[in-house]
Write an enzyme that holds these catalytic residues in place. Sequence first.
Site, short mmCIF file in Angstrom:
data_model
loop_
_atom_site.label_atom_id
_atom_site.label_comp_id
_atom_site.label_asym_id
_atom_site.label_seq_id
_atom_site.Cartn_x
_atom_site.Cartn_y
_atom_site.Cartn_z
N HIS A 78 1.00 -1.52 -0.53
CA HIS A 78 -0.52 -0.10 -0.16
C HIS A 78 1.17 1.12 0.22
CE1 HIS A 78 0.67 0.98 4.60
NE2 HIS A 78 0.53 -0.29 4.46
N ASP A 80 -0.21 4.11 0.96
CA ASP A 80 -1.01 5.81 2.13
C ASP A 80 0.22 5.49 3.02
OD1 ASP A 80 -2.17 2.77 2.85
OD2 ASP A 80 -3.49 4.43 4.28
N ASP A 141 5.76 1.46 6.46
CA ASP A 141 4.75 0.37 6.68
C ASP A 141 4.26 1.65 5.59
OD1 ASP A 141 2.09 -0.28 6.26
OD2 ASP A 141 2.16 0.52 8.72
N GLU A 175 -4.97 2.14 3.11
CA GLU A 175 -4.72 0.47 3.93
C GLU A 175 -4.62 1.58 5.41
OE1 GLU A 175 -2.95 -1.93 5.78
OE2 GLU A 175 -2.65 0.01 6.42
N GLU A 176 -4.20 2.29 5.93
CA GLU A 176 -4.16 2.71 6.96
C GLU A 176 -5.10 3.21 7.89
OE1 GLU A 176 -1.62 1.94 8.80
OE2 GLU A 176 0.22 1.54 7.46
N ASP A 198 3.44 -6.08 3.40
CA ASP A 198 3.44 -5.66 4.64
C ASP A 198 3.34 -5.67 6.39
OD1 ASP A 198 2.13 -2.90 5.55
OD2 ASP A 198 0.21 -4.02 5.04
#
Length: 407
Positions: A78, A80, A141, A175-176, A198
């Site tokens: 991801h 973001d 991340d 995703e976050e 991830d």
Amino acid sequence: MKAYERFLKYISFDTQSDELSETCPSTKVQLVLGYYLADELKSLGAINVEQDENGYIYGTIPASKGAEDRPVLALVAHMDTAMDMSGKDIKPQIIRNYDGSDIVLNKELNIVTTVEQFPELKEHISEDIIVTDGTTLLGADDKAGISEIMTLCEYLLNNDDVKHPELRIVFTPDEEIGRGVEKINMDKVNATYGYTVDGENLKELCYENFNAASAFVKLHGNCVHTGSAFGIMVNASLLAMEFQSLLPVFDNPASTKDRMGFFHLNNMEGHVEEAKLVYIVRDHDASKLELKKELLKKAAAYMNFKYGEGCCELSIEDSYRNMYEKLMPDHEALIINAREAMKELGYVAIEDPIRGGTDGATLSFMGLPCPNLGTGGCGCHGAHEFISIQSMDTVVEILKHLVVKFA
């Protein structure tokens, strides 16, 4: 190009998501990184590369000769970064040949990453560690995952003799904030199985996560002047405190570990007339999650019985489920292959359950069995986040060993 060199470029893009936004992606800045990643994939020789109207990136690495009939494997990461701390104007520092001592991130602001607080630093002695200046998160991340997948793509596209199936590369937004696959186009993914990249520790192999729900509680009071409140006032803030007192004292994140579930009071606000509580509810066991939801319903019913119907409103929304029930036993080969890829490099996979969730959990229930692999990052979402260059190189090697097993 090395994975860390890509990583240093990617973290120069501010891609923080925004849970208050109703758009997809939730922030336009994610689109900017998406444009860059799509162009890079094209320049490497990937085919069918596109960024769709919701910001998702799709691309294809053609199968090696002789593996054209093998099922398609997806690799997902991801774009973001979390809302917990700013991801703008990141100023990375590289600590060369790390000696095992505390790391001063910012002398002026007295921000220090200590070994006592982050004992995993000891695993990276003599390595080259990328850290922040203490005023932002780093973005491992999941820009580390993107960097490692992209470096794998470059390797495969430049080495025709390496056996591998067709790979579908997917980079997601948001995703976050729990929307990573909300608008994903599964027809464009069009893969049989996949992996998200991830996690944290490079040895991480996760195929079990929480079942998750969110609970929203609204308490209604009655506001009158305090001088004439006797027998009339109902303080909604006090009702909210009473509601919380009805839940098990030790069923919270600070008192639970491993496969123990919890109620987490994530947000609260209130005054005399109205108060609101927001919980996240988690358990690895689906039946135990249902019991927790029932307990919330009983607490709401009790409040309404005690203070009058309509005093307490409760709504519960399911968020994601434990991928384990979709991966085992029918897709255990995904676990075995990842475990063996690490073993070939001298590592024993860490197979602890995730006390959280991943895009892979939701994808698994959307028809794409998808366990999660580590990136090498540590201390994510905060100023003390770090990753070693050597860890990133190792993750790329794990991915190289992994994809050949599907050819």
